[in-house]
Design a protein around this motif. Sequence first.
Motif, short mmCIF file in Angstrom:
data_model
loop_
_atom_site.label_atom_id
_atom_site.label_comp_id
_atom_site.label_asym_id
_atom_site.label_seq_id
_atom_site.Cartn_x
_atom_site.Cartn_y
_atom_site.Cartn_z
N GLY A 195 11.45 -15.19 1.04
CA GLY A 195 12.71 -15.78 1.64
C GLY A 195 13.72 -14.27 1.22
N ASP A 196 13.30 -13.15 0.33
CA ASP A 196 14.23 -12.17 0.07
C ASP A 196 13.51 -11.15 0.23
OD1 ASP A 196 15.92 -10.57 -0.96
OD2 ASP A 196 15.89 -11.55 -3.06
N PRO A 197 13.94 -10.28 1.42
CA PRO A 197 13.23 -9.01 1.65
C PRO A 197 13.51 -7.81 0.57
CG PRO A 197 14.98 -9.38 3.24
CD PRO A 197 14.80 -10.64 2.23
N ALA A 198 14.43 -8.23 -0.12
CA ALA A 198 14.69 -6.96 -1.19
C ALA A 198 14.16 -7.34 -2.59
CB ALA A 198 16.14 -6.75 -1.33
N ALA A 199 13.28 -8.44 -2.23
CA ALA A 199 12.39 -8.65 -3.83
C ALA A 199 11.13 -8.15 -3.72
CB ALA A 199 12.48 -10.11 -4.01
N ARG A 200 10.47 -7.56 -4.75
CA ARG A 200 9.26 -7.12 -4.97
C ARG A 200 8.44 -7.83 -6.10
NH1 ARG A 200 8.65 -1.89 -2.79
NH2 ARG A 200 6.62 -1.95 -3.41
N TYR A 201 7.16 -8.11 -5.93
CA TYR A 201 6.52 -8.86 -7.01
C TYR A 201 6.02 -7.75 -8.12
CZ TYR A 201 2.93 -11.69 -9.27
OH TYR A 201 2.48 -12.32 -10.32
N LEU A 202 6.34 -8.09 -9.26
CA LEU A 202 6.14 -7.33 -10.51
C LEU A 202 4.81 -7.82 -11.27
CD1 LEU A 202 7.18 -5.21 -12.74
CD2 LEU A 202 8.25 -7.30 -13.96
N GLY A 203 3.94 -6.98 -11.18
CA GLY A 203 2.69 -7.10 -12.37
C GLY A 203 3.03 -6.57 -13.46
N GLY A 204 1.87 -5.66 -13.81
CA GLY A 204 2.14 -4.91 -15.34
C GLY A 204 3.36 -3.92 -15.29
N THR A 212 3.50 -0.97 -14.01
CA THR A 212 2.99 0.35 -14.04
C THR A 212 3.31 1.05 -12.59
OG1 THR A 212 0.73 -0.04 -13.70
CG2 THR A 212 1.47 0.22 -16.01
N LEU A 213 3.35 0.55 -11.80
CA LEU A 213 3.44 0.94 -10.04
C LEU A 213 5.01 0.58 -10.09
CD1 LEU A 213 0.17 -0.32 -8.38
CD2 LEU A 213 0.97 1.99 -9.02
N LEU A 214 5.35 -0.33 -9.94
CA LEU A 214 6.73 -0.93 -9.51
C LEU A 214 7.92 -0.40 -10.30
CD1 LEU A 214 8.06 -2.59 -7.05
CD2 LEU A 214 7.97 -4.67 -8.34
N VAL A 215 7.87 -0.62 -11.70
CA VAL A 215 9.08 -0.04 -12.59
C VAL A 215 9.03 1.37 -12.44
CG1 VAL A 215 9.91 -0.16 -14.78
CG2 VAL A 215 8.86 -2.04 -14.01
N GLY A 259 -4.73 -6.91 -10.24
CA GLY A 259 -4.04 -7.20 -8.85
C GLY A 259 -3.17 -6.06 -8.66
N GLY A 260 -2.49 -5.33 -9.70
CA GLY A 260 -1.86 -4.17 -9.32
C GLY A 260 -2.66 -2.99 -8.83
N ASN A 261 -3.75 -2.75 -9.29
CA ASN A 261 -4.74 -1.75 -9.25
C ASN A 261 -5.28 -1.74 -7.60
OD1 ASN A 261 -7.58 -0.06 -9.33
ND2 ASN A 261 -5.92 0.54 -10.96
N LEU A 262 -5.21 -3.00 -7.15
CA LEU A 262 -5.64 -3.07 -5.91
C LEU A 262 -4.66 -2.43 -4.74
CD1 LEU A 262 -6.99 -6.71 -5.80
CD2 LEU A 262 -8.31 -4.64 -5.29
N PHE A 263 -3.21 -2.16 -5.23
CA PHE A 263 -2.39 -1.79 -4.36
C PHE A 263 -2.07 -0.29 -4.97
CE2 PHE A 263 -1.22 -6.24 -3.91
CZ PHE A 263 -0.86 -6.38 -2.81
N ALA A 264 -2.70 0.27 -5.91
CA ALA A 264 -2.41 1.65 -6.49
C ALA A 264 -2.57 2.49 -5.13
CB ALA A 264 -3.26 1.98 -7.77
N PRO A 265 -1.87 3.54 -5.04
CA PRO A 265 -2.19 4.42 -3.82
C PRO A 265 -3.00 5.53 -4.57
CG PRO A 265 -0.05 4.95 -4.57
CD PRO A 265 -0.33 3.54 -5.22
N THR A 266 -3.77 6.25 -3.57
CA THR A 266 -4.64 7.41 -4.03
C THR A 266 -3.58 8.58 -4.74
OG1 THR A 266 -6.20 6.95 -2.19
CG2 THR A 266 -6.11 9.24 -2.91
N PRO A 267 -4.16 8.92 -5.54
CA PRO A 267 -5.59 9.07 -6.38
C PRO A 267 -5.75 8.07 -7.37
CG PRO A 267 -4.29 10.68 -7.35
CD PRO A 267 -3.36 10.02 -6.42
#
Lengths: 160, 265
Positions: free
Chosen positions: B20-29, B31-34, B104-112
């Motif tokens: 419901g909130d396009p400005a929300a992102r899921y936070l795992g560990g 190391t990517l999002l923060v 879960g986060g590693n599956l989204f980690a961009p190359t490299p």
Amino acid sequence: MTKVPVQFSLNGADIAEFVESGVTLLKLLREKAGDMSAKGGCHQGTCGSCSVLIDGELRLSCLTLAETCNGAAVETTAGLAESGVLHPLQRAFSEGFATQCGFCTPGMIMAAKALLDRNPSPSREDVVEAISGNICRCTGYEPIIQAILAASRANSLSAA
Amino acid sequence: MGLTLQTFPTVADAARLLAGDPAARYLGGGTLLVRHANEGDTSFSAYVRTTDPGLSAIMVADGSVRLGASVTMAAVARHPELAFLAPAARAVGGPAIRNMATVGGNLFAPTPYGDFGVALLALDAMLDIDETSIPAEDFFASRQSYGRSIIRFASFPLAAGNGLRFLKASRIRPKGASVVTIAAVVREEGGKVADARIAFGCMADRPIRAKAAEKALIGQPLTAEGIKPALAAALEGTAPVTDAIASAWYRSEVLPVHLGRLLLG
């Protein structure tokens, strides 16, 4: 801005602060708790200079949200000396010239403490692995590795 | 603009808010999002996380492995029944990152980055995501469309895991970003390859399967001569990236060499 309460123990002392939701633990430590030991280097998880222990585990305080630390035990380099007596790691770093500009030192020491808490007699390889997430641009690492090994020997002597 | 953190006890609650909130992102560990937030990314204004304990569990039972999406690399690396995955988990970051970075986060980690995802791809892992279960291969093929989804679990047969081979080539040891990462599960019958799954990291903007090399390996013995056709086909379908770590040309040059070492090692 929403302020939220955060409570945790910092080097054994209770901390209770209202912080802006979403701020990092690093920001809370430096700007609210007055603990300047953890440094903000890259803010990307690359340099390790913000490393702290959270419930005994090495973490990067620049990527850890303060609110997720509720109820946790946070340890920083500022809490290592007891009654003015330096921790063996601090002493070894200072005596072994393992610190030059000093910016990486608190992170290096916490990474080393995370290692020695689990493995009091590490090999050189263990030490290299333990500080592999911490960047030093002065020393070339060798004095740091030697200081950590010296601290582990000092610990085993004092335990004997 | 400031960021807020919202914590939910269950995945379903967190998923509802994300939907419901396009400005929300899921936070795992974190190391990517923060890291994105610290770099000044203003495309999101709310972190959403869940404290659902099921997501932090590792289950090894009935011949299969199920990794919760919030399981950290450190937890995988020290798990006594997952020794085959330890090299892939240890390939991620330094000790502090491994105490934070999640499956879960590693599956989204961009190359490299995303070395662990390469291993999950070779293991043909199934991902529980948004109430459905999809192969890791399908997930990676359309990864951008899952940016607002919550992965719950990755699962794969234990037998596949025990055959896992993993290699990460980097310029700095023990911690350095990947030049190429290769994971392979090769099953032999009567001295010849009966079945092979090979996955590459850094040979595209996400982990990819090396289908041509897999096909060329079937029926061959794992010898220097036997793997030649697979090495010759290794670059088929790849689109390696050029970044600060290595050029696409360099990655293409060294990939067959490392694949050969992994298959013969």
